[in-house]
Scaffold this active site. Structure first.
Site, PDB file in Angstrom:
ATOM      1  N   ASP A   1       0.867  -1.170   0.000  1.00 52.40           N
ATOM      2  CA  ASP A   1       0.000   0.000   0.000  1.00 52.40           C
ATOM      3  C   ASP A   1       0.915   1.234   0.000  1.00 52.40           C
ATOM      4  O   ASP A   1       1.447   1.596  -1.052  1.00 52.40           O
ATOM      5  CB  ASP A   1      -0.892  -0.120   1.247  1.00 52.40           C
TER       6      ASP A   1
ATOM      7  N   LYS B   1      -1.106  -1.501  -4.712  1.00 60.84           N
ATOM      8  CA  LYS B   1      -1.878  -0.267  -4.920  1.00 60.84           C
ATOM      9  C   LYS B   1      -0.876   0.871  -5.122  1.00 60.84           C
ATOM     10  O   LYS B   1      -0.600   1.628  -4.203  1.00 60.84           O
ATOM     11  CB  LYS B   1      -2.727   0.022  -3.672  1.00 60.84           C
TER      12      LYS B   1
HETATM   13  P1  IMP Z   1       1.804  -0.346   3.910  1.00 62.94           P
HETATM   14  O1  IMP Z   1       2.859  -0.256   4.971  1.00 62.94           O
HETATM   15  O2  IMP Z   1       0.981   0.920   3.826  1.00 62.94           O
HETATM   16  O3  IMP Z   1       2.302  -0.779   2.565  1.00 62.94           O
HETATM   17  O4  IMP Z   1       0.754  -1.373   4.487  1.00 62.94           O
HETATM   18  C1  IMP Z   1       0.695  -2.650   4.119  1.00 62.94           C
HETATM   19  C2  IMP Z   1      -0.235  -3.392   5.055  1.00 62.94           C
HETATM   20  O5  IMP Z   1      -1.461  -2.673   5.294  1.00 62.94           O
HETATM   21  C3  IMP Z   1      -0.645  -4.670   4.399  1.00 62.94           C
HETATM   22  O6  IMP Z   1       0.265  -5.710   4.690  1.00 62.94           O
HETATM   23  C4  IMP Z   1      -2.031  -4.908   4.951  1.00 62.94           C
HETATM   24  O7  IMP Z   1      -1.937  -5.588   6.189  1.00 62.94           O
HETATM   25  C5  IMP Z   1      -2.578  -3.520   5.193  1.00 62.94           C
HETATM   26  N1  IMP Z   1      -3.442  -3.091   4.061  1.00 62.94           N
HETATM   27  C6  IMP Z   1      -3.166  -2.137   3.158  1.00 62.94           C
HETATM   28  N2  IMP Z   1      -4.170  -1.991   2.268  1.00 62.94           N
HETATM   29  C7  IMP Z   1      -5.096  -2.913   2.611  1.00 62.94           C
HETATM   30  C8  IMP Z   1      -6.387  -3.281   2.050  1.00 62.94           C
HETATM   31  O8  IMP Z   1      -6.872  -2.768   1.039  1.00 62.94           O
HETATM   32  N3  IMP Z   1      -7.050  -4.281   2.702  1.00 62.94           N
HETATM   33  C9  IMP Z   1      -6.552  -4.914   3.804  1.00 62.94           C
HETATM   34  N4  IMP Z   1      -5.365  -4.601   4.366  1.00 62.94           N
HETATM   35  C10 IMP Z   1      -4.640  -3.614   3.766  1.00 62.94           C
END
Ligand code: IMP
Ligand code: MG
Length: 174
Positions: free
Chosen positions: A101, A129
């Site tokens: 994300d 994403k």
């Molecule tokens: P990042 O550090 O923002 O890349 O977050 C990644 C983590 O956030 C992932 O491993 C998921 O646990 C959670 N996450 C991010 N987007 C989603 C989503 O659309 N649905 C469910 N969990 C998400």
């Protein structure tokens, strides 16, 4: 009241794509042993489906991390809840994640794991994403699906710990 879930990717689409990625990884790591690191809990369904389809020798380890911060936004400060059981020294490592994300979790994790001297370290994710990316340095080698900026569940991904067991990827309609 039960949430309404709109299907974004069917079980058939997800499985077909995992077949393709597994073939690609098996080709890329031909003649090598691959050490898969599953990031719990979200990565567990994808890791199992992927591992079953790999034709090279595979070993598995698990890591659980939680990001400090509330709600659906990760803070980038990652706490290791469960560390790996085995050292990474000299191994061909592939990190398996459910979704990238902002990239904050992975940016932090990659730094920690690189210090353990793996021979190589690459990243494989079920979903990406890119519109949400804050940490542009996160390089993903294998992506099954690039999706729009929507909150998704299923195939390991949760909303408030629910829906991880859905065999497809869906969007929770508010
Ligand atoms: P990042 O550090 O923002 O890349 O977050 C990644 C983590 O956030 C992932 O491993 C998921 O646990 C959670 N996450 C991010 N987007 C989603 C989503 O659309 N649905 C469910 N969990 C998400
Ligand atoms: Mg996760």
């Amino acid at each position: 009241m039960a949430d309404k879930i709109r299907v974004l990717l069917t079980e058939e689409e997800v499985n077909a794509r995992i077949n393709e990625i597994a073939q690609e990884i098996s080709r890329d790591y031909e003649g090598k042993n691959l050490h898969l690191i599953c990031i719990l809990k979200g990565g567990v369904f994808f890791t199992c489906e992927l591992a079953k389809r790999l034709t090279i020798p595979v070993s598995l380890d698990f890591m659980s991390v939680s990001s400090y911060g509330k709600g659906t936004v990760s803070s980038g400060v990652v706490k290791i809840v469960k560390d790996l059981d085995e050292p990474l020294e000299g191994k061909e490592v592939l990190i398996v994640e459910d979704i990238i994300d902002s990239g904050r979790t992975l940016a932090y994790l990659m730094e920690i794991l690189k210090q353990r001297n793996p021979k190589s370290i690459q990243l494989c994710t079920l979903l990406d994403k890119p519109e949400r990316r804050v940490k542009k340095q996160v390089q993903v080698t294998y992506t099954c699906f690039t999706i729009p900026d929507e909150f998704v569940v299923g195939y390991g991904l949760d909303y408030d710990q629910k829906y991880r067991n859905l065999p497809y990827i869906g969007v929770v309609e508010q």
